[in-house]
Design a protein around this motif. Structure first.
Motif, PDB file in Angstrom:
ATOM      1  N   ALA A  43     -14.969-117.918 -12.846  1.00 15.27           N
ATOM      2  CA  ALA A  43     -15.887-116.966 -13.480  1.00 15.27           C
ATOM      3  C   ALA A  43     -16.989-117.686 -14.250  1.00 15.27           C
ATOM      4  O   ALA A  43     -16.772-118.757 -14.824  1.00 15.27           O
ATOM      5  CB  ALA A  43     -15.118-116.039 -14.418  1.00 15.27           C
ATOM      6  N   ILE A  44     -18.179-117.069 -14.228  1.00 15.58           N
ATOM      7  CA  ILE A  44     -19.303-117.552 -15.032  1.00 15.58           C
ATOM      8  C   ILE A  44     -19.409-116.662 -16.262  1.00 15.58           C
ATOM      9  O   ILE A  44     -19.370-115.436 -16.162  1.00 15.58           O
ATOM     10  CB  ILE A  44     -20.624-117.470 -14.234  1.00 15.58           C
ATOM     11  N   GLU A  45     -19.532-117.285 -17.404  1.00 22.71           N
ATOM     12  CA  GLU A  45     -19.715-116.519 -18.635  1.00 22.71           C
ATOM     13  C   GLU A  45     -21.186-116.082 -18.703  1.00 22.71           C
ATOM     14  O   GLU A  45     -22.054-116.827 -19.156  1.00 22.71           O
ATOM     15  CB  GLU A  45     -19.358-117.367 -19.854  1.00 22.71           C
ATOM     16  N   VAL A  46     -21.427-114.871 -18.212  1.00 21.20           N
ATOM     17  CA  VAL A  46     -22.799-114.387 -18.094  1.00 21.20           C
ATOM     18  C   VAL A  46     -23.331-113.991 -19.462  1.00 21.20           C
ATOM     19  O   VAL A  46     -22.682-113.234 -20.201  1.00 21.20           O
ATOM     20  CB  VAL A  46     -22.867-113.174 -17.139  1.00 21.20           C
ATOM     21  N   LYS A  47     -24.522-114.466 -19.782  1.00 19.71           N
ATOM     22  CA  LYS A  47     -25.172-114.123 -21.043  1.00 19.71           C
ATOM     23  C   LYS A  47     -26.251-113.080 -20.774  1.00 19.71           C
ATOM     24  O   LYS A  47     -27.363-113.397 -20.372  1.00 19.71           O
ATOM     25  CB  LYS A  47     -25.767-115.374 -21.689  1.00 19.71           C
ATOM     26  N   ARG A  48     -25.842-111.818 -20.903  1.00 21.14           N
ATOM     27  CA  ARG A  48     -26.782-110.721 -20.686  1.00 21.14           C
ATOM     28  C   ARG A  48     -27.883-110.765 -21.738  1.00 21.14           C
ATOM     29  O   ARG A  48     -27.671-111.218 -22.865  1.00 21.14           O
ATOM     30  CB  ARG A  48     -26.057-109.376 -20.741  1.00 21.14           C
ATOM     31  N   VAL A  49     -29.041-110.266 -21.368  1.00 17.48           N
ATOM     32  CA  VAL A  49     -30.198-110.335 -22.252  1.00 17.48           C
ATOM     33  C   VAL A  49     -30.493-108.953 -22.815  1.00 17.48           C
ATOM     34  O   VAL A  49     -30.871-108.040 -22.074  1.00 17.48           O
ATOM     35  CB  VAL A  49     -31.434-110.873 -21.501  1.00 17.48           C
ATOM     36  N   ASP A  50     -30.281-108.784 -24.115  1.00 15.13           N
ATOM     37  CA  ASP A  50     -30.629-107.526 -24.779  1.00 15.13           C
ATOM     38  C   ASP A  50     -32.085-107.543 -25.226  1.00 15.13           C
ATOM     39  O   ASP A  50     -32.812-106.568 -25.051  1.00 15.13           O
ATOM     40  CB  ASP A  50     -29.710-107.289 -25.990  1.00 15.13           C
ATOM     41  N   VAL A  51     -32.482-108.672 -25.810  1.00 12.58           N
ATOM     42  CA  VAL A  51     -33.870-108.830 -26.251  1.00 12.58           C
ATOM     43  C   VAL A  51     -34.422-110.093 -25.611  1.00 12.58           C
ATOM     44  O   VAL A  51     -33.925-111.193 -25.849  1.00 12.58           O
ATOM     45  CB  VAL A  51     -33.968-108.937 -27.789  1.00 12.58           C
ATOM     46  N   VAL A  52     -35.441-109.930 -24.772  1.00 16.81           N
ATOM     47  CA  VAL A  52     -36.055-111.066 -24.097  1.00 16.81           C
ATOM     48  C   VAL A  52     -36.998-111.782 -25.049  1.00 16.81           C
ATOM     49  O   VAL A  52     -37.858-111.162 -25.674  1.00 16.81           O
ATOM     50  CB  VAL A  52     -36.832-110.599 -22.848  1.00 16.81           C
ATOM     51  N   GLU A  53     -36.827-113.090 -25.173  1.00 19.71           N
ATOM     52  CA  GLU A  53     -37.689-113.865 -26.060  1.00 19.71           C
ATOM     53  C   GLU A  53     -38.972-114.268 -25.330  1.00 19.71           C
ATOM     54  O   GLU A  53     -38.934-114.883 -24.278  1.00 19.71           O
ATOM     55  CB  GLU A  53     -36.973-115.124 -26.532  1.00 19.71           C
ATOM     56  N   GLU A  54     -40.096-113.871 -25.891  1.00 17.70           N
ATOM     57  CA  GLU A  54     -41.391-114.252 -25.351  1.00 17.70           C
ATOM     58  C   GLU A  54     -41.947-115.390 -26.212  1.00 17.70           C
ATOM     59  O   GLU A  54     -41.874-115.342 -27.441  1.00 17.70           O
ATOM     60  CB  GLU A  54     -42.361-113.070 -25.374  1.00 17.70           C
ATOM     61  N   LEU A  55     -42.512-116.399 -25.588  1.00 14.36           N
ATOM     62  CA  LEU A  55     -43.003-117.573 -26.298  1.00 14.36           C
ATOM     63  C   LEU A  55     -44.497-117.481 -26.570  1.00 14.36           C
ATOM     64  O   LEU A  55     -45.240-116.839 -25.820  1.00 14.36           O
ATOM     65  CB  LEU A  55     -42.698-118.827 -25.481  1.00 14.36           C
ATOM     66  N   ASP A  56     -44.923-118.136 -27.639  1.00 11.74           N
ATOM     67  CA  ASP A  56     -46.328-118.109 -28.051  1.00 11.74           C
ATOM     68  C   ASP A  56     -47.167-118.956 -27.096  1.00 11.74           C
ATOM     69  O   ASP A  56     -47.019-120.180 -27.032  1.00 11.74           O
ATOM     70  CB  ASP A  56     -46.433-118.649 -29.480  1.00 11.74           C
ATOM     71  N   PHE A  57     -48.061-118.306 -26.355  1.00 12.44           N
ATOM     72  CA  PHE A  57     -48.862-118.996 -25.353  1.00 12.44           C
ATOM     73  C   PHE A  57     -49.759-120.071 -25.970  1.00 12.44           C
ATOM     74  O   PHE A  57     -49.825-121.203 -25.478  1.00 12.44           O
ATOM     75  CB  PHE A  57     -49.716-117.998 -24.574  1.00 12.44           C
ATOM     76  N   LEU A  58     -50.484-119.749 -27.036  1.00  9.64           N
ATOM     77  CA  LEU A  58     -51.420-120.702 -27.626  1.00  9.64           C
ATOM     78  C   LEU A  58     -50.712-121.945 -28.128  1.00  9.64           C
ATOM     79  O   LEU A  58     -51.197-123.070 -27.965  1.00  9.64           O
ATOM     80  CB  LEU A  58     -52.205-120.038 -28.761  1.00  9.64           C
ATOM     81  N   LYS A  59     -49.547-121.756 -28.714  1.00  4.22           N
ATOM     82  CA  LYS A  59     -48.802-122.908 -29.228  1.00  4.22           C
ATOM     83  C   LYS A  59     -48.354-123.803 -28.080  1.00  4.22           C
ATOM     84  O   LYS A  59     -48.522-125.029 -28.122  1.00  4.22           O
ATOM     85  CB  LYS A  59     -47.589-122.441 -30.025  1.00  4.22           C
ATOM     86  N   TYR A  60     -47.808-123.201 -27.045  1.00  2.00           N
ATOM     87  CA  TYR A  60     -47.308-123.993 -25.932  1.00  2.00           C
ATOM     88  C   TYR A  60     -48.440-124.642 -25.152  1.00  2.00           C
ATOM     89  O   TYR A  60     -48.308-125.754 -24.648  1.00  2.00           O
ATOM     90  CB  TYR A  60     -46.461-123.122 -25.001  1.00  2.00           C
ATOM     91  N   ALA A  61     -49.573-123.948 -25.024  1.00  2.00           N
ATOM     92  CA  ALA A  61     -50.689-124.491 -24.261  1.00  2.00           C
ATOM     93  C   ALA A  61     -51.343-125.671 -24.981  1.00  2.00           C
ATOM     94  O   ALA A  61     -51.870-126.581 -24.344  1.00  2.00           O
ATOM     95  CB  ALA A  61     -51.731-123.405 -24.005  1.00  2.00           C
TER      96      ALA A  61
END
Length: 359
Positions: A43-61
């Protein structure tokens, strides 16, 4: 970090069966790894996503060098240019796009960033034939031997395709004109006629739109038109990108980087903004004189989507088909039967001639 290093995918780890020690691979449609030798499940311990984390585009770019990355093995196809991540134990394999042999000398290391989420494969390898059969039956003017030839393919490969998604709050100030059509009668006698005229009035205002998950495929070989044709991605079922789901599959290294992906997403947003401006201007016709859009709080994530890719040879020409690994939707290249097309045209002409003779 150089521009062409702003790419991320994880290396696929390998997992051993506790019963016999053979390799475990992910079993599509389940939450388990399956042993390739004895068939035991883990079995795989599935980590369901309740809240999807969005990353800051300007910071990453602007601060790419600070991203969480690690070195992985990337294999490059000398024939078609495709690139994929590979498992550490792999010494040779075949390209999923053109089936050319890939050898260890084609493998090099790169520092790549990990994706955040993925949709696991749901359609099993064994069920592809039934999906393929339905697709082939719907093809007009397909050669009679195509079905037999296509089913002989032994090169079906499951590939995780990298896809950017972008969110943005947009505010657009615009100036334009609203055109309201009306009709007037001009001329006299035989020259009397009704013509349409347009009354133009000045308009200005602001349109506020929020864009959520504008998807931009980051693959260099499975392009947006293909992904659009097999669309139907149930992104509400995203799970965290556990490497166990990648076991036994190929993970493509993305070729479209973060900034270029946003340029594509921005053009999609701008098209929808123009439509919204025209709706707000109203009337029968609209002219947009000028507009200024601010893209605020731009956020992104990288996800992996499951696609089966295969090739088949028909009359010495290579064709590709692509299958949505979640729904089974198929698109691909296909040959046409000249004989069937000619016979159909002749049958139509004969029917028209027969109708004309009996008229």
């Amino acid at each position: 970090m150089e521009e062409n290093r702003e790419e991320f995918l994880p290396a696929s780890d390998t997992y051993a069966c506790e019963s016999c020690g053979a390799q475990l691979t992910y079993k599509p449609g389940t939450d388990s790894l399956c042993c390739t030798h004895c068939g035991a499940y883990t079995a795989i311990e599935v980590k369901r996503v309740d809240v999807v984390e969005e990353l800051d585009f300007l910071k990453y770019a602007s601060e790419v060098e600070e991203l969480n990355n690690r070195q992985v093995k990337v294999i490059h196809c000398r024939q078609c240019g495709g690139e994929s991540t590979v498992e550490e134990h792999i010494k040779s394999t075949a390209c999923p796009y053109c089936n050319a042999p890939l050898i260890e000398s084609d493998i090099h290391a790169e520092r790549l960033i990990k994706p955040a989420y993925l949709l696991p494969f749901h359609v099993s390898h064994e069920s592809i034939h039934s999906h393929m059969s339905r697709w082939l039956k719907g093809l007009w003017f397909a050669p009679g031997k195509l079905k037999k030839q296509a089913f002989h393919t032994q090169d079906l490969k499951g590939v995780y395709i990298p896809v950017w998604t972008y969110d943005a709050q947009t505010e657009t100030d615009y100036r334009g004109q609203r055109g309201d059509n009306y009709f007037v009668t001009v001329g006299s006698g035989k020259n009397k006629r009704t013509v349409m005229r347009t009354r133009w009035t000045f308009r200005s205002g602001q349109v506020s739109l929020f864009f959520d998950d504008v998807m931009v495929p980051a693959s260099g070989l499975v392009l947006k038109p293909v992904m659009d044709k097999i669309q139907g991605w149930d992104t509400r079922n995203l799970v965290e990108a556990d490497p166990k789901f990648l076991s036994g599959f190929i993970t493509e290294k993305y070729r479209i980087n973060l900034r270029d992906g946003f340029r594509t997403a921005r053009s999609v947003m701008e098209s929808k903004i123009r439509d919204a401006v025209r709706r707000q201007i109203g009337g029968d016709q609209q002219r947009i004189i000028s507009s200024d859009t601010k893209f605020n709080d731009v956020r992104f994530k990288l996800i992996l989507l499951p696609v089966y890719i295969s090739t088949y040879m028909y009359r010495h020409k290579l064709y590709h088909f692509y299958v949505n690994g979640r729904t089974g939707h198929i698109t691909g290249d296909r040959p046409y039967s000249v004989v069937k097309i000619v016979c159909t045209v002749l049958a139509i002409l004969a029917a028209i001639l027969l109708i004309a003779m009996n008229a």
